[in-house]
Design a protein around this motif. Structure first.
Motif: not given
Length: 349
Positions: A202-204, A208-212, A216-222
């Motif tokens: 995921v690119l944004d 830092d903060g809630l979105k990353p 991470a909680a999904l097991g995805a990479t930010y």
């Protein structure tokens, strides 16, 4: 009854006004609104960018991301008092075109469809509405008021449906997915990608903060750098920002036989330097596909409801960063730093 309404195409005309009770002609099922999600479409309508009032009326009740509770339903309708439900946004055109006639009103060919809360019919930011059963979907009661996330989930359920249909043109074994934008649509797209067992990036812009944390909680990479830093050779890209340069950037970074789904709507009015010849060459020689996706039909609502029921409800709850009571309705339409999904609550009205 109270409703959040606008005069379409008139900026800052939004107000909490009175509307008549919903007409029986709208359908036999009476629903009390519990919550409506606020999205960019609502804010653009409030800004006067578009929107169409019902025929013969001056104002339009907005709100298309809904959650309601059935108050009345006829026998044999498939619904009963107390059911938690989400209403479908788009209705087929009256002619209808071939797509609408087949129940694929999200693919309407002639543009004569209606959209509740957007185009020619009052939406769900009102205390009650009536509806026909075929445009109503039950949600898992265990979700509680998180069922309001179903409509945005349908957007990505449709995107994944079409991605998989396109992928089936050949032997296709996708592995890597890039989602651009970590708003509600992007995060839900990532959720559905992880539910498929795929490697999701995921690119944004946020560092830092809630979105990353949610990614991470999904097991995805930010990621918060460039597209090339995020995921080169992605088999699938779901673009959720509508940022013009980013749209072209992701087209250049897919793997062979790559599929790019555009869900973000660009504002236009800005020119970009693009090497169209090279882009064309890469797409042709790579068998790439780029397609747009908007709205959803009943199949996608049902798929979205299944995805939410399977999701971690605590993770879903973190998406809703603000829950605003109807008494403070103006606050729901004022963006604040850190917002992911804002919900206007009618439950205690």
């Amino acid at each position: 009854m109270r409703a959040v309404t606008v005069v379409p195409l008139e900026k800052d005309s939004v107000d909490l006004t009175d509307l008549p009770e919903p007409p029986e002609a709208d359908g036999p099922v009476l629903v009390a609104t519990r919550a409506v999600g606020v999205c960019g479409t609502d804010l653009e309508i409030i800004e006067g960018q578009y929107g169409w009032a019902p025929p013969g009326e001056d104002r339009l009740a907005i709100g298309h991301e809904s959650l309601g509770e059935v108050l009345e339903a006829p026998d044999g309708s498939g619904f009963a008092k107390g059911d938690r439900v989400v209403a479908i946004v788009r209705r087929p055109d009256p002619e209808p075109c071939a797509a609408c006639a087949a129940g694929q009103w999200d693919m309407c060919r002639n543009g004569k469809y209606t959209e509740w809360g957007i185009k020619e019919h009052h939406g769900y930011a009102r205390e009650r509405y009536r509806i026909t059963p075929e445009f109503l979907v039950k949600v898992d009661p265990g979700l509680g008021d998180l069922g309001v996330l179903l409509e945005p989930t349908t957007v990505v359920a449709k995107a994944w449906d079409h991605i998989e249909r396109i992928g089936a043109r050949a032997v296709w074994q996708p592995h890597k997915v890039l989602v651009t934008g970590a708003g509600p649509i992007g995060l839900l797209a990532a959720l559905l990608g992880r539910q498929r067992g795929l490697e999701v990036h995921v690119l944004d812009q946020v560092t830092d903060g809630l979105k990353p944390d949610l990614v991470a909680a999904l097991g995805a990479t930010y990621h918060h750098g460039s597209v090339r830093d995020a995921a080169v050779d992605a088999d699938v890209v779901i673009e959720c920002t509508g940022v013009g340069q980013l749209v072209f950037d992701v087209m250049e970074t897919t793997a062979t036989d790559g599929i790019v789904c555009l869900t973000g709507v660009s504002s236009g009015g800005r020119s970009l330097p693009v090497d169209a010849g090279m882009l064309n060459r890469e797409m042709v020689l790579g068998n790439d596909v780029v397609f747009g996706s908007v709205n959803a039909n009943r199949r996608h609502y049902e798929a979205g409801a299944d995805a939410l029921a399977k999701a971690d409800h605590d993770w879903l709850a973190r998406l809703v960063t603000r829950k605003v009571p109807l008494s403070s309705w103006k606050d729901a339409y004022a963006r604040q730093p850190g917002d992911v999904k804002t919900v206007l609550s009618f439950a205690d009205a």
